[in-house]
Scaffold this active site. Structure first.
Site, PDB file in Angstrom:
ATOM      1  N   LYS A   9     -31.997  16.339  49.704  1.00 13.80           N
ATOM      2  CA  LYS A   9     -32.851  17.244  49.342  1.00 13.80           C
ATOM      3  C   LYS A   9     -32.461  18.664  49.252  1.00 13.80           C
ATOM      4  O   LYS A   9     -31.837  19.136  50.048  1.00 13.80           O
ATOM      5  CB  LYS A   9     -34.029  16.991  50.442  1.00 13.80           C
ATOM      6  CG  LYS A   9     -35.184  17.729  49.854  1.00 13.80           C
ATOM      7  CD  LYS A   9     -36.514  17.568  51.144  1.00 13.80           C
ATOM      8  CE  LYS A   9     -37.741  18.339  50.678  1.00 13.80           C
ATOM      9  NZ  LYS A   9     -37.385  19.561  50.332  1.00 13.80           N
ATOM     10  N   LYS A  14     -26.791  21.144  51.839  1.00 15.75           N
ATOM     11  CA  LYS A  14     -25.953  20.383  51.144  1.00 15.75           C
ATOM     12  C   LYS A  14     -24.787  21.349  50.634  1.00 15.75           C
ATOM     13  O   LYS A  14     -23.630  20.879  50.824  1.00 15.75           O
ATOM     14  CB  LYS A  14     -26.560  19.611  50.153  1.00 15.75           C
ATOM     15  CG  LYS A  14     -25.778  18.774  49.034  1.00 15.75           C
ATOM     16  CD  LYS A  14     -26.731  17.933  48.307  1.00 15.75           C
ATOM     17  CE  LYS A  14     -27.747  18.538  47.683  1.00 15.75           C
ATOM     18  NZ  LYS A  14     -27.276  19.775  46.817  1.00 15.75           N
ATOM     19  N   LYS A  40     -29.655  25.113  39.673  1.00 17.75           N
ATOM     20  CA  LYS A  40     -29.402  26.434  40.161  1.00 17.75           C
ATOM     21  C   LYS A  40     -27.975  27.202  39.885  1.00 17.75           C
ATOM     22  O   LYS A  40     -27.883  28.224  40.270  1.00 17.75           O
ATOM     23  CB  LYS A  40     -29.974  26.252  41.805  1.00 17.75           C
ATOM     24  CG  LYS A  40     -31.284  26.079  41.766  1.00 17.75           C
ATOM     25  CD  LYS A  40     -31.893  26.319  43.217  1.00 17.75           C
ATOM     26  CE  LYS A  40     -30.918  25.935  44.494  1.00 17.75           C
ATOM     27  NZ  LYS A  40     -30.928  24.307  44.631  1.00 17.75           N
ATOM     28  N   ASP A 127     -33.446  15.352  45.211  1.00 20.48           N
ATOM     29  CA  ASP A 127     -34.952  15.045  45.068  1.00 20.48           C
ATOM     30  C   ASP A 127     -35.223  14.539  44.000  1.00 20.48           C
ATOM     31  O   ASP A 127     -36.428  13.559  44.215  1.00 20.48           O
ATOM     32  CB  ASP A 127     -35.679  16.744  44.761  1.00 20.48           C
ATOM     33  CG  ASP A 127     -35.276  17.643  46.142  1.00 20.48           C
ATOM     34  OD1 ASP A 127     -36.379  17.973  46.758  1.00 20.48           O
ATOM     35  OD2 ASP A 127     -34.203  18.240  46.047  1.00 20.48           O
TER      36      ASP A 127
END
Length: 256
Positions: A9, A14, A40, A127
């Site tokens: 998530k 991560k 991102k 996600d």
């Protein structure tokens, strides 16, 4: 070549974990490639001392087929080969498609044959598990998938969804589930909840990371713990985790 994908998530730690693993492997003399599959595009920023890397998707938009491997792949801390897939302009396009385009571009340029890395680490947002984000699982890019989670309910839910995606492709010879990495957040019944997850998805916890303020301090300076605090206990935790995931990826019995 050992090819691993780490899913989890967003915000679960991560990219921090993957970057520290890359740093450990590189310091051991291995040639490492880390591929960030998150719109991102910040997976490898701590390996570049805070300098953002040009994304493959941006380069493709600017130069189309004229983009070179040297532009897509940059060198970070300890020689780690860094790639950021990137994503669409916010509000337009599909992030999953961006991952597909980036990985296809690397394949067309024969990146893996050219650099011949010993270890490839895919850092993938978990996600959602749409076609693009599932590409490392289903297209043969990764051989093992590791789920990074805490005991938080949404993190466990995301990990369970990823495990279901891996199982869905199991009969096609795609990536297998290598195990679960517990990134502790101090949640009530954290160990028990993640153990339950492991049982539900027919896997095991291959590594456990403690909460450490050093991780936050290193992140603020946009470096890995391995680079900034190499003699710390947290650095040893990442070294231990590197041994555990490597043993699991090679099919051996992970240390615990």
């Amino acid at each position: 070549m050992i090819k691993m994908a780490v899913y989890g998530k967003g915000g679960i730690g991560k990219s921090t974990t993957v970057s520290n693993l890359s740093a450990v492997f590189a310091r051991r003399g291995m040639k490492v490639m880390q591929i960030g599959c998150d719109p991102k595009a910040d997976s490898t920023i701590c390996l570049h001392g805070g300098r953002p890397a040009a994304t493959v998707l941006d380069l493709l938009r600017q130069k189309n087929k004229q983009v070179t491997l040297e532009e897509m792949v940059t060198e970070g801390y300890a020689g780690v080969l860094c790639v950021e897939a990137g994503g669409p302009t916010p509000g337009t396009g599909c992030a999953g498609r961006g991952i597909i385009a980036a990985l296809e571009a690397l394949t067309e340029k024969h990146a893996f044959d050219h650099y011949q890395p010993d270890i490839v680490l895919y850092d993938v947002l978990g996600d959602v598990v749409c076609g693009g984000f599932a590409m490392p699982i289903r297209e043969g890019y990764a051989e093992q998938v590791f789920l990074l989670t805490s005991g938080e309910n949404m993190a466990i839910h995301a990990a369970a969804n990823i495990a279901a995606a891996v199982e869905h492709f199991a009969d096609r010879g795609y990536a297998r589930l290598g195990g679960i990495i517990l990134n502790r957040r101090g949640v009530v019944r954290e160990e028990e909840k993640v153990e339950e997850l492991a049982q539900d998805v027919h896997s095991r916890i291959v590594g456990r990371l403690p909460f450490s303020e050093l991780v936050q301090q290193a992140a603020e300076q946009q470096k890995t713990v391995i680079e900034l605090f190499p003699e710390s206990e947290m650095a040893r935790e990442y070294e231990r985790l590197a041994d555990q995931v490597l043993a699991a990826a090679e099919g051996g019995k992970a240390l615990d």
